[in-house]
Design a protein around this motif. Structure first.
Motif, PDB file in Angstrom:
ATOM      1  N   THR A   1       2.896  34.442  70.302  1.00 45.01           N
ATOM      2  CA  THR A   1       2.533  35.610  69.489  1.00 45.01           C
ATOM      3  C   THR A   1       1.119  36.075  69.814  1.00 45.01           C
TER       4      THR A   1
ATOM      5  N   ASP B   1      -0.528  34.632  61.751  1.00 41.06           N
ATOM      6  CA  ASP B   1      -1.110  34.031  62.960  1.00 41.06           C
ATOM      7  C   ASP B   1      -2.102  34.991  63.611  1.00 41.06           C
TER       8      ASP B   1
ATOM      9  N   ASN C   1       0.272  29.792  72.097  1.00 38.05           N
ATOM     10  CA  ASN C   1       0.989  30.541  71.068  1.00 38.05           C
ATOM     11  C   ASN C   1       1.450  31.876  71.653  1.00 38.05           C
TER      12      ASN C   1
ATOM     13  N   LYS D   1       4.980  35.306  59.178  1.00 42.52           N
ATOM     14  CA  LYS D   1       4.298  34.161  59.795  1.00 42.52           C
ATOM     15  C   LYS D   1       3.513  34.610  61.026  1.00 42.52           C
ATOM     16  N   ARG D   2       4.095  35.464  61.827  1.00 43.36           N
ATOM     17  CA  ARG D   2       3.403  35.960  63.024  1.00 43.36           C
ATOM     18  C   ARG D   2       2.234  36.873  62.625  1.00 43.36           C
TER      19      ARG D   2
ATOM     20  N   TYR E   1       5.490  39.619  71.197  1.00 44.66           N
ATOM     21  CA  TYR E   1       5.887  38.326  71.773  1.00 44.66           C
ATOM     22  C   TYR E   1       7.262  38.392  72.436  1.00 44.66           C
TER      23      TYR E   1
ATOM     24  N   GLU F   1       8.547  39.065  59.678  1.00 49.82           N
ATOM     25  CA  GLU F   1       7.625  38.574  60.711  1.00 49.82           C
ATOM     26  C   GLU F   1       6.294  38.109  60.101  1.00 49.82           C
TER      27      GLU F   1
ATOM     28  N   PHE G   1       2.909  42.521  66.164  1.00 49.45           N
ATOM     29  CA  PHE G   1       3.510  41.239  65.786  1.00 49.45           C
ATOM     30  C   PHE G   1       4.906  41.034  66.389  1.00 49.45           C
ATOM     31  N   LYS G   2       5.373  42.024  67.162  1.00 46.79           N
ATOM     32  CA  LYS G   2       6.655  41.877  67.856  1.00 46.79           C
ATOM     33  C   LYS G   2       6.491  41.848  69.374  1.00 46.79           C
TER      34      LYS G   2
END
Length: 291
Positions: A160, A250, A158, A246-247, A147, A244, A144-145
């Motif tokens: 992410t 997603d 998107n 929200k990511r 991105y 994080e 999730f990081k």
């Protein structure tokens, strides 16, 4: 002490091994050990030093039926007969961050007597030692990081998900190698991890039985609580995940949508026991078609 003879070898009778075969059939662990003890007592009264595996199977089947475990008795026969086919069982437990993949995998491995359990994070860590961060930056950070290590090819994509897909593509190479090795060696295996996304893993099913499940959580509050629960006694900082969140959601949505696209069984993992029972019933039902 007496032994159990199969067509190829003989082994000492093991109450633990018999109990595990009963848990595969759906018997609760404590009850499985009680039944295994009863069967051991029956065999000891026979005062025999050796028993055929087929005879042991028949005694167990009859006792389960006598106790009212009709469904479990049928399941027991399915697992025994499938085992005779000599095909390894490989179970993939996918899903987003914090949905309970490791817990399910651990309990599933115990119920099925599968000692080989590996996480895709371990596969990724091995690959990190081989491939430098400069060459594949997405491999060297959390899903999730990731991105933060790439530039999206389009403002409409998107970032992410784009970075996550990139990471999945590379980790899948290592996962495929692990699966191939298990099939080649003929051993059962449970793999869990966020990188188990159908459509990215080339699963070869010859001479094996492969199952894929995806876990998810709908309740965001429950999801967040699990980050706090799993941080206890570890170096995992719950706040870093919540920051994080929200990511993370997603990515979960992406994984769930892929599962729907490829008809992978989805499990809302609100209850460990219910999730395990669903997986066990699904696997047993599929194996019944093979025997």
């Amino acid at each position: 002490m007496f032994t159990v003879r199969t067509k190829k070898y003989k082994l000492p009778f093991s109450r633990g091994s018999l109990a595990r075969s009963l848990t595969r059939a759906g018997i609760e662990i404590v009850e499985a050990y009680h039944i295994a003890e009863e069967i051991r007592d029956v065999l000891e009264k026979k005062k025999t030093e050796e028993i055929l595996s087929e005879e042991l199977m028949e005694i167990t089947y009859i006792l389960l039926n006598d106790k009212g475990y009709k469904k479990e008795a049928k399941n027991y026969l399915v697992w025994r007969k499938f085992r005779e086919l000599g095909k390894p069982i490989i179970i993939l437990i996918g899903g987003g961050t914090g949905v309970g993949k490791s817990a399910i995998s651990s309990d599933l491995g115990y119920r099925l007597g599968i000692r080989s359990i590996i996480g895709t994070d371990t596969v990724r860590e091995v690959m990190r030692k081989i491939i430098s961060e400069g060459l594949l930056p997405t491999l060297h950070t959390s899903s999730f990081k990731a991105y933060s290590t790439v530039e999206s090819p389009s403002p409409y994509i998107n970032k992410t998900i784009y970075a996550f897909e990139t990471q999945v593509k590379y980790v899948s190479v290592g996962v495929e190698a692990v699966i191939s090795r298990a099939i080649q060696e003929g051993f059962n295996l449970v793999i869990n991890g966020i990188h188990l996304v159908h459509g990215y893993i080339n699963i070869r099913k010859e001479n094996s039985k492969i199952f894929h499940f995806v876990l998810y959580l709908k309740d965001n509050e429950e999801h967040i609580n699990r980050f706090y629960a799993r941080s206890y006694g570890t170096s995992r900082n719950a706040e870093s995940y919540i920051k994080e969140f929200k990511r993370i959601l997603d990515i979960q949505d992406f994984i769930v949508n892929k599962a729907r696209e490829y008809d992978v069984p989805l499990i809302e993992n609100n209850s460990l026991e219910k999730s395990l029972n669903f997986i066990m019933d699904h696997i047993t039902g599929e194996l019944a078609k093979e025997v």
